[in-house]
Scaffold this motif. Sequence first.
Motif, short mmCIF file in Angstrom:
data_model
loop_
_atom_site.label_atom_id
_atom_site.label_comp_id
_atom_site.label_asym_id
_atom_site.label_seq_id
_atom_site.Cartn_x
_atom_site.Cartn_y
_atom_site.Cartn_z
N GLY A 1 70.26 44.22 -51.45
CA GLY A 1 70.74 44.62 -50.26
C GLY A 1 71.53 45.83 -50.00
O GLY A 1 72.28 46.21 -49.10
N TYR A 2 71.54 46.82 -51.09
CA TYR A 2 72.09 48.10 -51.22
C TYR A 2 71.24 48.85 -50.61
O TYR A 2 69.96 49.05 -51.32
N SER A 3 71.65 49.97 -49.68
CA SER A 3 70.63 51.02 -49.35
C SER A 3 71.26 52.01 -49.66
O SER A 3 72.09 52.81 -48.97
N ILE A 4 71.00 52.62 -51.12
CA ILE A 4 71.39 53.99 -51.60
C ILE A 4 70.09 54.71 -52.20
O ILE A 4 69.09 54.15 -52.18
N GLY A 5 70.55 55.99 -52.02
CA GLY A 5 69.09 56.82 -52.48
C GLY A 5 69.43 57.52 -53.65
O GLY A 5 70.45 57.29 -54.44
N PRO A 6 68.33 58.17 -54.07
CA PRO A 6 68.46 58.88 -55.52
C PRO A 6 69.70 59.78 -55.27
O PRO A 6 70.40 60.00 -56.46
N GLY A 7 70.19 60.40 -54.49
CA GLY A 7 71.11 61.34 -54.18
C GLY A 7 72.51 60.76 -54.74
O GLY A 7 73.53 61.30 -54.87
N THR A 8 72.66 59.49 -54.48
CA THR A 8 73.82 58.61 -54.78
C THR A 8 73.83 58.01 -56.17
O THR A 8 74.73 58.20 -56.82
N LEU A 9 72.63 57.48 -56.43
CA LEU A 9 72.77 56.92 -57.53
C LEU A 9 72.42 57.84 -58.92
O LEU A 9 73.30 57.53 -59.91
N TYR A 10 71.87 59.03 -58.95
CA TYR A 10 71.72 59.89 -59.98
C TYR A 10 73.17 60.25 -60.52
O TYR A 10 73.65 60.36 -61.77
N PRO A 11 74.22 60.80 -59.35
CA PRO A 11 75.14 61.27 -59.86
C PRO A 11 76.03 59.82 -60.56
O PRO A 11 76.84 60.40 -61.34
N ILE A 12 75.77 58.75 -59.87
CA ILE A 12 76.48 57.60 -60.63
C ILE A 12 76.10 57.47 -62.07
O ILE A 12 77.01 57.57 -62.96
N LEU A 13 74.84 57.63 -62.21
CA LEU A 13 74.48 57.33 -63.57
C LEU A 13 75.05 58.53 -64.67
O LEU A 13 75.28 58.40 -65.87
N HIS A 14 75.00 59.75 -64.35
CA HIS A 14 75.46 60.82 -64.94
C HIS A 14 76.93 60.75 -65.33
O HIS A 14 77.21 61.00 -66.42
N SER A 15 77.37 60.38 -64.10
CA SER A 15 78.97 60.09 -64.39
C SER A 15 79.41 58.97 -65.20
O SER A 15 80.26 59.07 -66.11
N MET A 16 78.66 57.78 -65.04
CA MET A 16 78.77 56.80 -66.21
C MET A 16 78.25 57.16 -67.49
O MET A 16 79.01 56.62 -68.43
N GLU A 17 77.38 58.02 -67.64
CA GLU A 17 77.04 58.69 -69.10
C GLU A 17 78.12 59.57 -69.64
O GLU A 17 78.62 59.51 -70.76
N SER A 18 78.76 60.58 -68.72
CA SER A 18 79.86 61.20 -69.07
C SER A 18 81.08 60.49 -69.57
O SER A 18 81.87 60.90 -70.36
N ASP A 19 81.51 59.29 -68.79
CA ASP A 19 82.53 58.31 -69.01
C ASP A 19 82.38 57.68 -70.41
O ASP A 19 83.36 56.78 -70.82
N GLY A 20 81.24 57.90 -71.04
CA GLY A 20 80.87 56.97 -72.30
C GLY A 20 80.35 55.57 -71.83
O GLY A 20 80.58 54.58 -72.75
N LEU A 21 80.08 55.32 -70.57
CA LEU A 21 79.73 53.75 -70.45
C LEU A 21 78.08 53.62 -70.88
O LEU A 21 77.88 52.53 -70.87
N LEU A 22 77.60 54.46 -70.57
CA LEU A 22 75.97 54.74 -70.63
C LEU A 22 75.33 55.61 -71.65
O LEU A 22 76.38 56.67 -72.04
#
Length: 102
Positions: free
Chosen positions: A40-61
């Motif tokens: 039920g979440y309606s997000i696009g690539p412009g929201t998801l990819y920055p989240i993935l990149h920040s989670m990688e930068s934070d050492g979570l992924l």
Amino acid sequence: MEDKVLRKLFLGFIHIHILHHAKVMPIYGVWMLEELQEHGYSIGPGTLYPILHSMESDGLLTREDRNVEGKIRKYYSITEKGKHVLVEAQKKAYELFKEIKD
């Protein structure tokens, strides 16, 4: 205004979803977008990819680039730090659910 507040709240849930799925198996953006849409979440690539990149930068992924049919696809897996954060988030979510379920 209400949409903005809900969006901020749901972004935290999305982070938890990402960590959960990255623990089960390596994930990539398009798959994660589809998975989130099923919930039920309606997000696009412009929201998801920055989240993935920040989670990688934070050492979570961690990210692994793989060649899939001639294109590079970025796969993300959870790190030990990510696993710890996921456990803590699960505890907090469970406590919150118990408090607000009625």
